[in-house]
Motif scaffolding. Structure first.
Motif, short mmCIF file in Angstrom:
data_model
loop_
_atom_site.label_atom_id
_atom_site.label_comp_id
_atom_site.label_asym_id
_atom_site.label_seq_id
_atom_site.Cartn_x
_atom_site.Cartn_y
_atom_site.Cartn_z
N ALA A 136 0.82 -1.21 0.00
CA ALA A 136 0.00 0.00 0.00
C ALA A 136 0.86 1.26 0.00
CB ALA A 136 -0.93 0.01 1.21
N LEU A 137 2.15 1.12 0.29
CA LEU A 137 3.04 2.27 0.33
C LEU A 137 3.81 2.39 -0.98
CD1 LEU A 137 4.54 1.97 3.94
CD2 LEU A 137 2.53 3.25 3.18
N THR A 138 4.04 3.63 -1.38
CA THR A 138 4.84 3.89 -2.58
C THR A 138 6.33 3.77 -2.24
OG1 THR A 138 5.05 6.26 -2.16
CG2 THR A 138 3.07 5.53 -3.36
N GLU A 139 7.16 3.75 -3.25
CA GLU A 139 8.60 3.71 -3.01
C GLU A 139 9.05 4.97 -2.27
OE1 GLU A 139 10.51 0.95 -3.56
OE2 GLU A 139 8.49 0.19 -3.94
N GLN A 140 8.40 6.09 -2.55
CA GLN A 140 8.72 7.32 -1.83
C GLN A 140 8.34 7.20 -0.35
OE1 GLN A 140 7.02 10.84 -3.58
NE2 GLN A 140 7.87 12.21 -2.03
N ASP A 141 7.16 6.60 -0.09
CA ASP A 141 6.75 6.37 1.30
C ASP A 141 7.77 5.50 2.02
OD1 ASP A 141 4.31 7.73 0.93
OD2 ASP A 141 3.24 5.90 0.36
N LYS A 142 8.20 4.45 1.37
CA LYS A 142 9.15 3.53 1.99
C LYS A 142 10.50 4.21 2.23
CE LYS A 142 6.91 -0.55 0.04
NZ LYS A 142 7.01 -1.71 -0.89
N MET A 143 10.85 5.13 1.34
CA MET A 143 12.10 5.86 1.54
C MET A 143 12.03 6.70 2.80
SD MET A 143 15.03 5.87 0.20
CE MET A 143 16.56 6.74 0.50
N VAL A 144 10.86 7.24 3.13
CA VAL A 144 10.69 7.98 4.38
C VAL A 144 10.98 7.04 5.57
CG1 VAL A 144 9.02 9.14 5.89
CG2 VAL A 144 9.07 9.65 3.44
N LEU A 145 10.49 5.81 5.49
CA LEU A 145 10.77 4.84 6.55
C LEU A 145 12.27 4.55 6.64
CD1 LEU A 145 7.91 2.21 5.99
CD2 LEU A 145 7.95 4.10 7.61
N PHE A 146 12.89 4.28 5.50
CA PHE A 146 14.31 3.94 5.51
C PHE A 146 15.17 5.11 5.99
CE2 PHE A 146 13.07 0.77 2.07
CZ PHE A 146 13.17 -0.32 2.91
N GLN A 147 14.79 6.33 5.63
CA GLN A 147 15.55 7.50 6.09
C GLN A 147 15.42 7.67 7.60
OE1 GLN A 147 13.80 10.43 3.48
NE2 GLN A 147 15.51 10.33 2.04
N THR A 148 14.27 7.31 8.16
CA THR A 148 14.10 7.33 9.61
C THR A 148 14.95 6.25 10.26
OG1 THR A 148 11.82 8.14 9.36
CG2 THR A 148 12.43 7.19 11.49
N ILE A 149 14.91 5.06 9.70
CA ILE A 149 15.66 3.92 10.23
C ILE A 149 17.16 4.21 10.24
CG2 ILE A 149 16.32 1.53 9.69
CD1 ILE A 149 13.37 1.29 8.51
N ALA A 150 17.63 4.90 9.20
CA ALA A 150 19.07 5.13 9.02
C ALA A 150 19.50 6.54 9.37
CB ALA A 150 19.46 4.82 7.57
N ALA A 151 18.66 7.31 10.05
CA ALA A 151 18.99 8.70 10.38
C ALA A 151 20.25 8.76 11.23
CB ALA A 151 17.82 9.35 11.11
N PRO A 152 21.22 9.57 10.85
CA PRO A 152 22.47 9.65 11.62
C PRO A 152 22.26 10.01 13.09
CG PRO A 152 22.76 10.68 9.48
CD PRO A 152 21.30 10.37 9.61
#
Length: 244
Positions: free
Chosen positions: A60-76
């Motif tokens: 249900a999530l777009t690749e852009q949505d998932k990138m928001v998740l990954f950027q949160t997961i990998a936030a410095p």
């Protein structure tokens, strides 16, 4: 951040780690996922399910949505808090979203995540002292938070704790335990806690808590990870590859 304090008590509460404007993009993605999940899993929700998982694999999530998740997961800024806890660089394992149960009178329950791995009790006792699995909980709303037994990530249950956790009569898994700590969370708070410790969620206040799970770089732990939750090659090019 104090790794020694985490090692001693098994958790760290970081109040106000995120400002409201920082959480807005993440909150939009989580709500989109949650609405789609409820449509698809309404029967399971009514039967008592209180979390979803593998958000980065949600169709249900777009690749852009998932990138928001990954950027949160990998936030410095977030990794700066988490990395010192691990003996070597941590790895991403999965995500979960926790919410209130459908039935307001549903009981919560004490548990250790290791009890759901399929390992026998002797193996559980062993791996919980050798393998690190860390929940990073981000509260999207003010909530009652989590109740835990500080230090229990480094020891096995007392007889009473074991009887309660396993629901052995006359005890029930939701009975109160002595020596527990309750940690209420405000929007933007982060709670780092060991998956190996005795803990239970506290329902109420329409909780919406996003958990990122990190673990040791160990094949036995990474075996629980589905390839579907990982970034695409194009996404990975913009992220720290060693985390994934």
């Amino acid at each position: 951040m104090s790794p020694s304090l985490y090692q001693q008590q098994g958790y760290l509460h970081l109040p106000g780690f995120y400002k409201p404007h920082q959480l807005a993009p993440l909150a939009a993605v989580l709500l989109k996922h949650h609405r789609a999940w409820l449509r698809q899993h309404q029967a399971a929700y009514q039967r008592g399910l209180i979390n979803s998982h593998s958000l980065s694999a949600d169709p249900a999530l777009t690749e852009q949505d998932k990138m928001v998740l990954f950027q949160t997961i990998a936030a410095p800024t977030l990794l700066a808090q988490i990395t010192p806890i691990f003996p070597r660089a941590p790895r991403f394992l999965n995500t979960q979203l926790f919410f209130d149960p459908y039935h307001r009178d549903q009981h919560n329950y004490w548990h250790r995540d290791v009890q759901y791995t399929g390992l026998d009790e002797a193996a559980q006792r062993s791996v919980m002292l050798q393998q690190n699995v860390l929940h990073c909980r981000i509260a999207l709303r003010p909530e009652r938070g989590l109740e835990l037994i500080a230090g229990s990530h480094q020891r096995w249950d007392s007889p009473q704790e074991y009887a309660v956790r396993m629901g052995k009569p006359p005890y029930r898994p939701h009975d109160d335990l002595p020596g527990s700590t309750r940690i209420a969370m405000q929007s933007g708070d982060v709670l780092l806690f060991s998956a190996n410790m005795l803990h239970r969620g506290l329902y109420g206040h329409q909780r919406l808590a996003f958990d990122i799970i990190y673990c040791d770089d160990h094949p036995d732990l990474l075996a629980f990870r589905s390839a579907a939750v990982l970034p695409t090659p194009a996404q990975l090019a913009m992220l720290p590859a060693s985390l994934f």
